[in-house]
Write an enzyme that holds these catalytic residues in place. Structure first.
Site, short mmCIF file in Angstrom:
data_model
loop_
_atom_site.label_atom_id
_atom_site.label_comp_id
_atom_site.label_asym_id
_atom_site.label_seq_id
_atom_site.Cartn_x
_atom_site.Cartn_y
_atom_site.Cartn_z
N LYS A 100 0.82 -1.23 0.00
CA LYS A 100 0.00 0.00 0.00
C LYS A 100 0.84 1.27 0.00
CE LYS A 100 0.26 -1.94 4.23
NZ LYS A 100 -0.19 -2.94 5.12
N GLU A 122 -5.07 -6.21 -4.94
CA GLU A 122 -6.22 -6.39 -4.04
C GLU A 122 -5.82 -6.44 -2.56
OE1 GLU A 122 -9.86 -6.75 -4.82
OE2 GLU A 122 -9.50 -6.15 -2.76
N VAL A 125 -5.33 -3.19 0.30
CA VAL A 125 -6.33 -2.52 1.13
C VAL A 125 -7.19 -3.56 1.83
CG1 VAL A 125 -8.26 -0.88 1.20
CG2 VAL A 125 -6.43 -0.57 -0.48
N GLY A 180 1.50 -10.12 15.13
CA GLY A 180 1.85 -9.96 13.71
C GLY A 180 0.90 -9.05 12.95
N GLU A 183 2.61 -3.06 11.41
CA GLU A 183 3.65 -2.85 10.40
C GLU A 183 5.02 -2.97 11.07
OE1 GLU A 183 2.88 -2.19 6.98
OE2 GLU A 183 1.06 -2.94 7.90
N ASP A 194 -0.78 4.06 7.67
CA ASP A 194 -1.16 2.84 6.96
C ASP A 194 -2.60 2.97 6.43
OD1 ASP A 194 -0.79 -0.22 6.48
OD2 ASP A 194 -2.65 -0.06 7.62
N LYS A 198 -4.10 3.28 2.35
CA LYS A 198 -5.21 2.49 1.81
C LYS A 198 -6.33 3.42 1.30
CE LYS A 198 -4.03 -1.23 5.00
NZ LYS A 198 -4.17 -1.72 6.37
N GLY A 295 -2.92 -10.39 8.50
CA GLY A 295 -2.66 -11.83 8.76
C GLY A 295 -2.29 -12.53 7.47
N1 HSE Z 1 -0.67 -3.20 9.83
C1 HSE Z 1 -1.80 -3.41 9.01
C2 HSE Z 1 -3.04 -3.41 9.89
C3 HSE Z 1 -1.67 -4.72 8.28
O1 HSE Z 1 -2.89 -3.44 11.12
O2 HSE Z 1 -4.14 -3.35 9.38
C4 HSE Z 1 -2.56 -4.83 7.08
O3 HSE Z 1 -2.35 -3.82 6.15
#
Ligand code: HSE
Length: 419
Positions: A100, A122, A125, A180, A183, A194, A198, A295
């Protein structure tokens, strides 16, 4: 047979390899052709990954491999990834990316370079939610009136835990990183960047708006405290980090910020790491998309869908959804013209005349108060929790500066927009 090369075999890349293997039956039937991952690029070749693909630490091994049809870029970051995808396109390979940040800065250049080659994104976002497909194809008959959604799972996870369990900000951020979701640099999550990346991608598909992160309003959740959560609960709101795109005449406002959302709205009920996006079209009305935004498997599900689509049909559509520029082009609304209701937390010394001085500044800035609460904090300080009627961003920002400069105000007021 279609052969894929993956640049950046981490959590998502590993899931891409696994899904193509686990679901080979349905994937091959849907694509009409077998799809295999031939090779992948990793930083550390000595780490055991249990994958039966060729591994290399040199991206050129994939970019120059004439057998590779599709390059999947999962390395993240902007500059290096840009060089890699440019080279893939120059070598006539289709590209799939989940990146992104790359698209937030370079999507129009990449669209120009791709020309007749497929360039799909795809997974960039809302992870597994097919929102790009929905917006670019499913809703292409509509003028898009608004897009509003939870586009960052980390922030939503944090706000949900802080609201439901009273967990402290730092502890919950650490947990989101361990799970996980976050970022590599979590400032991108909690600072709203982030989500902004998007939102900018969606704004291009919905409105043809070519804006960069620095052109739009981006705020995060770093200043939200349990005081704000208490106010939200008392007045029937949930606090969510939202990405908002809204058409107003020939202007489009784009903004990412913490928002007070009425508890009865669907978006307010989306909890944990899940993402949810509402899109309103002029003909279809409101549509709502919900699912895992982060994920390995969820994100890889979207990557593999793009691979299948390319394997099936080659290039089928303009990358950003417009085959030619829209007549009567829409422009970005300046940030200071945005209108909203606002909530402010003003921490003051608790002494005579303070409230009168504060409310006078509201009046001077033409800002009308809707609700007000005063909550003692300590023996000599109190929080004033104030919500306003619809006001203009410029006026609110001026007022905050004036209030912050008063000697009985203990720190810059915290502001949250009400949607
Ligand atoms: N770090 C992002 C989130 C991961 O927490 O949504 C997916 O883009």
């Amino acid at each position: 047979m279609i052969k894929v090369g993956i640049i950046g075999v981490g959590t998502v890349g590993t899931s891409v390899v696994q899904i193509l293997k686990d679901n080979a039956d349905v994937i091959s039937a849907r694509a009409g052709v077998d799809i295999i991952v031939k090779s992948g690029v990793v930083k550390n070749l000595s780490k055991e990954r249990g994958l039966d693909i060729l591994l290399t630490d040199n991206a050129d091994d994939i970019l120059n491999d004439s057998e590779i049809d599709i390059v999947v870029e999962l390395m993240g970051g902007v500059d290096e990834a840009f060089e890699v995808v440019k080279k893939a396109l120059a070598n006539k390979k289709a590209v799939v990316t989940a990146n992104k940040a790359l698209l937030a800065y370079h999507r129009y250049e990449l669209q120009d370079m791709a020309k007749d080659l497929a360039f799909e994104y795809e997974a960039s976002v809302a992870g597994g939610i097919p929102i790009i497909n929905a917006l670019r194809d499913g809703l292409s008959a509509n003028h898009i009136e608004s897009i509003m959604g939870i586009m960052n799972g980390t922030c939503n996870y944090m706000m949900t835990k802080m609201t439901n369990e009273g967990v402290a900000y730092d502890a919950i951020l650490k947990e989101a990183q361990e799970l996980g979701y976050a970022e590599a640099d979590p400032t991108f999550d909690v600072g709203g960047f982030d989500a902004a990346h998007k939102l900018l991608i969606l704004a291009s598909i919905a409105y043809g708006i070519d804006a960069k992160p620095e052109d739009i309003l981006i705020e995060g959740i770093q200043n939200i405290s349990q005081d704000d959560i208490t106010f939200a609960k008392e007045f029937g709101y949930a606090i969510k980090l939202l990405g908002i795109a809204k058409k107003d005449g020939n202007e489009v406002e784009l903004r990412v910020h913490a928002s007070l959302v009425p508890q009865e709205k669907m978006i307010a009920k989306i909890d944990g790491v899940m993402n949810g996006i509402s899109v309103v079209g002029d003909k279809v009305g409101e549509t709502l998309y919900y699912g895992a935004g982060a994920g390995g498997n969820a994100t890889a599900s979207a990557v593999v869908a793009n691979i299948i689509d390319i394997a099936r049909s080659g290039k089928t559509r303009p990358m950003l959804g417009f085959d030619k520029p829209l007549e009567g082009k829409l422009t970005l609304k300046p940030t200071d013209k945005i209108e909203s209701k606002y909530y402010l937390r003003i921490n003051v010394s608790d002494k005579a005349g303070v409230l009168a001085r504060i409310t006078k500044i509201f009046e001077d800035n033409n800002i009308s108060i809707e609700t007000m609460l005063q909550r003692p904090c300590s023996a000599d300080s109190a929080n004033l929790l104030i919500s306003t009627h619809i006001s203009v961003e410029r006026d609110i920002q001026n007022m905050i500066k004036q209030i912050a400069s008063l000697d009985f105000v203990n720190f810059t007021p915290v502001m949250i927009r009400i949607v």
